[in-house]
Design an enzyme around this catalytic site. Structure first.
Site, short mmCIF file in Angstrom:
data_model
loop_
_atom_site.label_atom_id
_atom_site.label_comp_id
_atom_site.label_asym_id
_atom_site.label_seq_id
_atom_site.Cartn_x
_atom_site.Cartn_y
_atom_site.Cartn_z
N CYS A 26 0.82 -1.22 0.00
CA CYS A 26 0.00 0.00 0.00
C CYS A 26 0.85 1.27 0.00
O CYS A 26 0.35 2.36 -0.27
CB CYS A 26 -0.95 0.00 1.19
SG CYS A 26 -2.06 -1.42 1.16
N HIS A 46 -3.24 7.34 2.44
CA HIS A 46 -3.64 6.01 1.97
C HIS A 46 -5.01 5.71 2.59
O HIS A 46 -5.24 5.95 3.77
CB HIS A 46 -2.60 4.99 2.43
CG HIS A 46 -3.04 3.59 2.22
ND1 HIS A 46 -3.54 3.15 1.02
CD2 HIS A 46 -3.08 2.51 3.07
CE1 HIS A 46 -3.86 1.86 1.13
NE2 HIS A 46 -3.59 1.46 2.36
N ASN A 56 -10.07 -0.17 0.28
CA ASN A 56 -8.61 -0.04 0.19
C ASN A 56 -8.14 -0.64 -1.14
O ASN A 56 -8.17 -1.85 -1.31
CB ASN A 56 -7.99 -0.78 1.39
CG ASN A 56 -6.47 -0.68 1.43
OD1 ASN A 56 -5.85 -0.24 0.46
ND2 ASN A 56 -5.89 -1.10 2.53
N1 COA Z 1 -17.67 -8.71 9.95
C1 COA Z 1 -18.10 -9.02 11.18
N2 COA Z 1 -17.26 -9.36 12.19
C2 COA Z 1 -15.95 -9.37 11.93
C3 COA Z 1 -15.44 -9.06 10.66
C4 COA Z 1 -16.36 -8.73 9.64
N3 COA Z 1 -15.98 -8.40 8.40
N4 COA Z 1 -14.10 -9.15 10.71
C5 COA Z 1 -13.77 -9.52 11.96
N5 COA Z 1 -14.90 -9.66 12.70
C6 COA Z 1 -15.02 -10.05 14.10
C7 COA Z 1 -13.86 -10.87 14.59
O1 COA Z 1 -14.03 -12.22 14.26
C8 COA Z 1 -13.90 -10.61 16.06
O2 COA Z 1 -14.89 -11.42 16.63
P1 COA Z 1 -14.72 -12.04 18.11
O3 COA Z 1 -14.59 -10.84 19.02
O4 COA Z 1 -15.96 -12.83 18.29
O5 COA Z 1 -13.45 -12.85 18.06
C9 COA Z 1 -14.37 -9.16 16.16
O6 COA Z 1 -15.00 -8.87 14.91
C10 COA Z 1 -13.23 -8.18 16.39
O7 COA Z 1 -12.19 -8.51 15.47
P2 COA Z 1 -10.91 -7.61 15.32
O8 COA Z 1 -10.09 -8.15 14.19
O9 COA Z 1 -10.24 -7.48 16.66
O10 COA Z 1 -11.63 -6.24 14.92
P3 COA Z 1 -11.05 -4.78 14.82
O11 COA Z 1 -11.86 -3.88 15.64
O12 COA Z 1 -9.55 -4.75 14.97
O13 COA Z 1 -11.39 -4.45 13.30
C11 COA Z 1 -10.21 -4.30 11.22
C12 COA Z 1 -10.82 -5.21 12.27
C13 COA Z 1 -9.57 -5.19 10.18
C14 COA Z 1 -11.33 -3.48 10.59
C15 COA Z 1 -9.19 -3.35 11.89
O14 COA Z 1 -8.33 -4.08 12.72
C16 COA Z 1 -8.39 -2.60 10.89
O15 COA Z 1 -8.91 -1.83 10.09
N6 COA Z 1 -7.06 -2.75 10.94
C17 COA Z 1 -6.18 -2.08 10.01
C18 COA Z 1 -6.29 -2.76 8.69
C19 COA Z 1 -5.60 -2.05 7.61
O16 COA Z 1 -5.64 -0.85 7.54
N7 COA Z 1 -4.97 -2.82 6.73
C20 COA Z 1 -4.36 -2.34 5.57
C21 COA Z 1 -3.11 -1.62 5.90
S1 COA Z 1 -2.38 -1.14 4.44
#
Ligand code: COA
Length: 334
Positions: A114, A261, A291
């Protein structure tokens, strides 16, 4: 001293709109979860066979070249940033050279996920400054939709990503052009390979070939520890922004528009807050496209330009973060 300027910008987004609701057909998720955690409402998916990372790039490049008032024959170098190339090799830069019937110029592929577009911009800037090239085509393009795990197991990743392409022509500005719009004032790049495993496509390379035994684990799709990625994205994008501004002899208060980004609205808001900038000085379009990795910044640049948000004299801060981890930033004077 020679310097470079962004002379033309173009973008291409596939026509197929995929809403959060559409994704609920494949995995356990909801519109509310995705909007609340990411800010994304919909994304575009390329046609399964007719659109590739390269075909989208070519469409964006044609527009950028035309807007730069030049032709494909006048381009002297291609830099192509992507993490979703058409083939393992040859790289997409070569495929663009062929598709556009360009001269037998150099073509370089950048593999910095990215952060790839801002890395590519920095590389182009160096080639311009040395006097080696005059018109460089810089592209960021991704077709993520072919390599996502659409089962519930992969939902934390697959809901985030979308397809699209953006391109710019970076042109030499000579000393007399001190007020040419789009001048690149600074670029910085960084990596922390100790965190390489946090966000990666683990399989398909020489360390982990795909075999009948591991194929069920989807090793060819993106694997990500979301929270860890989130934390480092905020810290590194902030640091990179401050470094790029310092090199340009500016501070955050001078910034007219940040084009970050587009990964997550909460990441972007956290950076704006730490830079002490109101959100109306930060460009966001991730609600429409998700993204698109290396494509987010050139696509956003194009839309900011079209919306009249790049005004003469404006200081524009570009900043990106991606797998590796990698990060990069650039200050551009419009
Ligand atoms: N829909 C519903 N639930 C989801 C889900 C989805 N698409 N994805 C994950 N979950 C669930 C998980 O299974 C977890 O469930 P649990 O509590 O029962 O185990 C819960 O939601 C929390 O998961 P978590 O991964 O801790 O969520 P989060 O608040 O960190 O959000 C992201 C997840 C991916 C949105 C977030 O971490 C994020 O945006 N991170 C940065 C990603 C990024 O920018 N990547 C590219 C960089 S270039």
């Amino acid at each position: 001293m020679l310097s470079s300027k962004i002379a033309g910008i173009g973008k291409y987004l596939p026509a197929n709109v995929v809403t959060n609701q559409d994704l609920t057909a494949y995995m356990e998720t909801s519109n509310e979860w995705i909007v609340e955690r990411t800010g994304i409402q919909e994304r575009r998916y390329a046609h399964r066979t007719e659109e590739t990372t390269t075909t989208m790039a070519v469409e964006a490049a044609k527009i950028a070249i035309e807007r730069a008032g030049t032709t494909a024959e006048e381009i002297d170098f291609i830099i192509f940033a992507t993490l979703s190339p058409d083939y393992y090799f040859p790289g997409c830069g070569v495929l663009v050279q062929r598709a556009m019937g360009m001269k037998e110029i150099g073509a370089l592929d950048i593999r910095n996920q990215c952060s790839g577009f801002v890395y590519a911009l920095s590389v182009a800037d160096q080639f311009i400054k040395t006097g080696m090239y005059k018109n460089i085509l810089v592209i960021g393009s991704e077709k993520h939709s072919f390599g996502l795990d659409f089962s519930t197991r992969g939902r934390n990743v697959s809901v985030i990503f979308g397809d699209g392409a953006g391109a710019v022509v970076i042109r030499r500005a000579d000393e007399s052009e001190t007020d040419a719009p789009g001048r690149v004032l600074s670029t910085v790049m960084g990596t922390d390979g100790t965190l390489a495993d946090v966000l990666k496509v683990p399989g398909g390379g020489s360390a982990c070939p795909i075999t009948p035994e591991n194929v069920e684990l989807h090793p060819n799709t993106i694997h990500m520890e979301g929270r860890e990625t989130f934390k480092h994205a905020v810290t590194r994008m902030l640091e990179a922004s401050q470094q790029a501004l310092e090199i340009a002899g500016l501070t955050a208060a001078d910034v007219s528009l940040v084009i970050p980004h587009q990964a997550n609205a909460r990441i972007i808001s956290a950076i704006a807050e730490r830079l002490n900038l109101p959100l109306d000085r930060v460009f966001m379009n991730l609600d429409k496209y998700g993204n698109t990795s290396a494509a987010t910044i050139p696509v956003a640049l194009d839309e900011a330009n079209k919306a009249g948000r790049l005004k003469k004299g404006d200081v524009v801060l570009l900043v990106a973060f991606g797998g590796g981890f990698t990060w990069a930033s650039s200050v551009v004077r419009w």
